[in-house]
Design a protein around this motif. Sequence first.
Motif, PDB file in Angstrom:
ATOM      1  N   LYS A 219       0.909  -1.364   0.126  1.00 53.49           N
ATOM      2  CA  LYS A 219       0.034   0.024   0.166  1.00 53.49           C
ATOM      3  C   LYS A 219       1.045   1.298   0.130  1.00 53.49           C
ATOM      4  O   LYS A 219       0.630   2.213   0.697  1.00 53.49           O
ATOM      5  CB  LYS A 219      -0.984  -0.213   1.272  1.00 53.49           C
ATOM      6  CG  LYS A 219      -2.037  -0.984   1.147  1.00 53.49           C
ATOM      7  CD  LYS A 219      -3.187  -0.434   2.040  1.00 53.49           C
ATOM      8  CE  LYS A 219      -4.303  -1.616   1.659  1.00 53.49           C
ATOM      9  NZ  LYS A 219      -5.629  -1.082   2.456  1.00 53.49           N
ATOM     10  N   ALA A 220       1.951   1.175  -0.494  1.00 52.78           N
ATOM     11  CA  ALA A 220       2.863   2.441  -0.690  1.00 52.78           C
ATOM     12  C   ALA A 220       2.002   3.760  -1.345  1.00 52.78           C
ATOM     13  O   ALA A 220       1.724   3.457  -2.257  1.00 52.78           O
ATOM     14  CB  ALA A 220       4.034   2.227  -1.479  1.00 52.78           C
TER      15      ALA A 220
ATOM     16  N   GLY B 267      -7.058   5.681  -9.104  1.00 54.04           N
ATOM     17  CA  GLY B 267      -7.234   6.718  -8.274  1.00 54.04           C
ATOM     18  C   GLY B 267      -8.225   6.528  -7.174  1.00 54.04           C
ATOM     19  O   GLY B 267      -8.949   5.427  -7.400  1.00 54.04           O
ATOM     20  N   ARG B 268      -8.529   7.428  -6.250  1.00 57.44           N
ATOM     21  CA  ARG B 268      -9.533   7.135  -5.279  1.00 57.44           C
ATOM     22  C   ARG B 268     -10.973   7.456  -5.900  1.00 57.44           C
ATOM     23  O   ARG B 268     -11.067   8.353  -7.109  1.00 57.44           O
ATOM     24  CB  ARG B 268      -9.436   8.242  -4.265  1.00 57.44           C
ATOM     25  CG  ARG B 268      -8.582   7.976  -3.252  1.00 57.44           C
ATOM     26  CD  ARG B 268      -8.812   8.725  -1.750  1.00 57.44           C
ATOM     27  NE  ARG B 268      -7.763   8.333  -0.848  1.00 57.44           N
ATOM     28  CZ  ARG B 268      -8.045   7.195   0.173  1.00 57.44           C
ATOM     29  NH1 ARG B 268      -9.242   6.500  -0.102  1.00 57.44           N
ATOM     30  NH2 ARG B 268      -7.347   7.087   1.056  1.00 57.44           N
TER      31      ARG B 268
ATOM     32  N   GLU C 202     -12.285   3.556  -1.898  1.00 53.20           N
ATOM     33  CA  GLU C 202     -13.032   5.127  -1.314  1.00 53.20           C
ATOM     34  C   GLU C 202     -13.636   4.740   0.107  1.00 53.20           C
ATOM     35  O   GLU C 202     -14.542   3.879   0.011  1.00 53.20           O
ATOM     36  CB  GLU C 202     -13.788   5.859  -2.154  1.00 53.20           C
ATOM     37  CG  GLU C 202     -14.443   6.976  -1.381  1.00 53.20           C
ATOM     38  CD  GLU C 202     -13.296   8.094  -1.078  1.00 53.20           C
ATOM     39  OE1 GLU C 202     -13.570   8.615   0.152  1.00 53.20           O
ATOM     40  OE2 GLU C 202     -12.297   8.402  -1.467  1.00 53.20           O
ATOM     41  N   ASP C 203     -13.279   5.122   1.126  1.00 48.72           N
ATOM     42  CA  ASP C 203     -14.072   4.702   2.595  1.00 48.72           C
ATOM     43  C   ASP C 203     -15.403   5.103   2.390  1.00 48.72           C
ATOM     44  O   ASP C 203     -16.294   4.463   2.823  1.00 48.72           O
ATOM     45  CB  ASP C 203     -13.198   5.489   3.708  1.00 48.72           C
ATOM     46  CG  ASP C 203     -11.883   4.939   3.733  1.00 48.72           C
ATOM     47  OD1 ASP C 203     -11.608   3.686   3.161  1.00 48.72           O
ATOM     48  OD2 ASP C 203     -10.959   5.432   4.375  1.00 48.72           O
ATOM     49  N   ARG C 204     -15.743   6.234   2.035  1.00 50.77           N
ATOM     50  CA  ARG C 204     -17.204   6.852   1.838  1.00 50.77           C
ATOM     51  C   ARG C 204     -17.629   7.057   0.668  1.00 50.77           C
ATOM     52  O   ARG C 204     -17.770   7.806  -0.227  1.00 50.77           O
ATOM     53  CB  ARG C 204     -17.343   8.337   2.485  1.00 50.77           C
ATOM     54  CG  ARG C 204     -16.733   8.327   4.027  1.00 50.77           C
ATOM     55  CD  ARG C 204     -16.696   9.937   4.315  1.00 50.77           C
ATOM     56  NE  ARG C 204     -16.324   9.807   5.965  1.00 50.77           N
ATOM     57  CZ  ARG C 204     -16.201  10.948   6.564  1.00 50.77           C
ATOM     58  NH1 ARG C 204     -16.527  12.090   6.043  1.00 50.77           N
ATOM     59  NH2 ARG C 204     -15.906  10.793   7.787  1.00 50.77           N
TER      60      ARG C 204
ATOM     61  N   GLY D 265     -10.396  -2.747  -6.823  1.00 50.79           N
ATOM     62  CA  GLY D 265     -10.235  -2.423  -5.702  1.00 50.79           C
ATOM     63  C   GLY D 265      -8.506  -1.677  -5.588  1.00 50.79           C
ATOM     64  O   GLY D 265      -8.012  -1.274  -6.579  1.00 50.79           O
ATOM     65  N   PHE D 266      -8.016  -1.581  -4.248  1.00 45.01           N
ATOM     66  CA  PHE D 266      -6.688  -1.142  -4.296  1.00 45.01           C
ATOM     67  C   PHE D 266      -5.775  -2.255  -4.661  1.00 45.01           C
ATOM     68  O   PHE D 266      -5.671  -3.256  -3.977  1.00 45.01           O
ATOM     69  CB  PHE D 266      -6.540  -0.718  -2.809  1.00 45.01           C
ATOM     70  CG  PHE D 266      -5.187   0.125  -2.807  1.00 45.01           C
ATOM     71  CD1 PHE D 266      -5.078   1.479  -2.588  1.00 45.01           C
ATOM     72  CD2 PHE D 266      -3.962  -0.453  -2.286  1.00 45.01           C
ATOM     73  CE1 PHE D 266      -3.655   2.228  -2.616  1.00 45.01           C
ATOM     74  CE2 PHE D 266      -2.754   0.046  -2.299  1.00 45.01           C
ATOM     75  CZ  PHE D 266      -2.862   1.408  -2.369  1.00 45.01           C
TER      76      PHE D 266
END
Length: 707
Positions: A25-26, A193-194, A226-228, A242-243
Amino acid sequence: MISKKIQSLKIATILPYKENYSLEKASAASLWVAEFFKNSKFKNNNIIYGYTKSKNYLTKNYINISLKSIGSKFKSSTNEYSKKLISEINTKHFDIVEIHNRPLIFFNLVNYIDSRFIFYFHNDPLSMKGSKKVSERLYILKNSEKIIFVSEWVRKRFFIDLDKKLSAKTEVIYPSVNTQVSSKKNKFITFVGRLNYSKGYDIFSKSIIKILDEFPKWKALSIGDEDRRSIYINHKQHKELGFLSHKKTLDILNKSEIAVVPSRWDEPFGRTALEASSRGCATIISNRGGLIETTDHAVILKKLDEVNLYKELKRLVKNLKLRRKIQKLCKNNIKHSIKNNTKIIDQMRESIFPKYSFNILNNKLKILNLYNQGQKLNHRLYNISLGKKFTNGFIRNNHDVLEISDRDFLKTNKTFNLFPNRKNFQKYLLNSFKNYNPDLFFFGHTKNIDLNTIDEIKSYNKNLIISQWNEDPVMPSLNYSKQNISNINLYSNFVDHNFITTHPSVIKNKVNSKNFHFFFVPVDKNIECFDVFNMKPKKDLFYAMSHGVNRAVLKTGTEDTRVKFLDKLVKKIPNIKYDFYGFSNKQPIWGNDFNNQLINSKMGLNLSRGKPTKYYSSNRIASIMGNGLLTFIDEKVQMNDFFTKNEIIFYKNINDLSEKIKFYSTNDKLRQKIAKKGKEKYFKLFNESKISKYFIDISLGNESSLF
């Protein structure tokens, strides 16, 4: 001066404590640090500090700082992190501390660590605690050696409401990539990206659904989280991954035909755009922040909305030839290379220490040369001006020179009371430094620079080398020398080096002799341009003196031991055609008149003020020997360390001198032979280029074999 071996330079790199330095997760700053570290010649002495929960670090040189205050409402994680860093860094004694993206960490460390500091801005300075205010940014400027920005846009943000002249100690060094091997492309349109509004994911969502409906053979990929979450893409040809780790993300970009970076917010740089274009994606970007600095071949959206993005996507999907052209241009013209930018970073680190070269990209110095140019004297000193010769020498050594004449400035800028305006001169000098940002400040024969001005100049550029020179006598036996030594001492402890025309041992008890160096008065091919040994002069012996170059005439009532010496000499050589000036009511001569009379004599007497002293000679020695006159000098000056009796005539006393004058006045062939060899030797050893190079070598802490 500080002197270090290149390979021993120790560097501490400080990441923000929330910056993830793991392979999985850099984040952007971590990738920046890791990639440049791997290619740096200082990597064996570079330790990276941060706080990361994962143990799978990007590089082996990483030290994790454990923090107990993470998530605490009552304890500051920044303060805890700072205290532990201070202890760690002071134990290991680093030469350079590089702080990334946290001004508050800089404020906490800078007064407690005896190292040089470099600060890196990865984000908008006006959005970060510790750099929003003008006073905060000025503090960072004053207390760091260099400030690095990841884009020109970020640097411009930093200098809002600041004097742009202060940008001399700043650089833009972009996030960078390596050259890539070509790989097979799939019909992927990729977003990285987010997955939020700021990144323009909603614009991508609406546009891509239309494209996928029209072109069923194409697929879309979204990499990020994105958390929210509020924006989703529901389409059978779309896949949300996803990430992903940085490596997996790059693998997908390698296979993608098109990449989209439609950010609404002002991206400090926009790493995704750089990485996508370097991997041969036809890349579409918005024009926000530093995005347009990532590549010269991206498709830039004229208007940031779903309509325009849809149009550009459709154009690239349908037009294979255009798509291939853009992909090729992007891949073959990578704008920011890790290899090149690592060299710049390492050179910048080296330049912090005076031993290393300056203006590192072209190996040329910028030199501010301050001396009396004699404009107020109508340039009658042009042929004896050492400052002019030094400028010529610096330029002939391929350096750049800016000249300032302090006395002429003060002469033409007076107060209403007709006093020289020193305050205005300090302001003029400071502004000149801001605009020019020299590597070397070289000045001579001045008392017009305030010590506070020198301090402020040094704050602009802590790498600045300052050297002063003085050509006047400093032997203790001469009353005039007392004032001259006092003038030199005004700055001697505030400059890095002092250069004088007397051997430093003569004044070792009068000054700080550790930074004093002898220099020989130089000759210059454009000034000492006559060969008197090939001419037919009408006179035998030339000598010229004055009571100071700023006076055109002699001072009445002034006692001078040289006059007594000359009185005795002329009585001993009654048949010699001598041509003496500044003697026997014959006024001094200057400029072209000086040259015309000098070349009308076969020989010249090099007689200086005071008792003969090791190596000291006024600048008349350059005029006499450099123009091919046979030259006489007292042997106690010890010029036999540089010249032989076949190049200059040494005399023991006045009787010896008179006999030798008589002898050589009637032996033209021998006189011409010695004079010619003397000029040749002088130009070989002490021409303006060699003396100027000597000044630079000594000033930069390098060894010189000249003396």
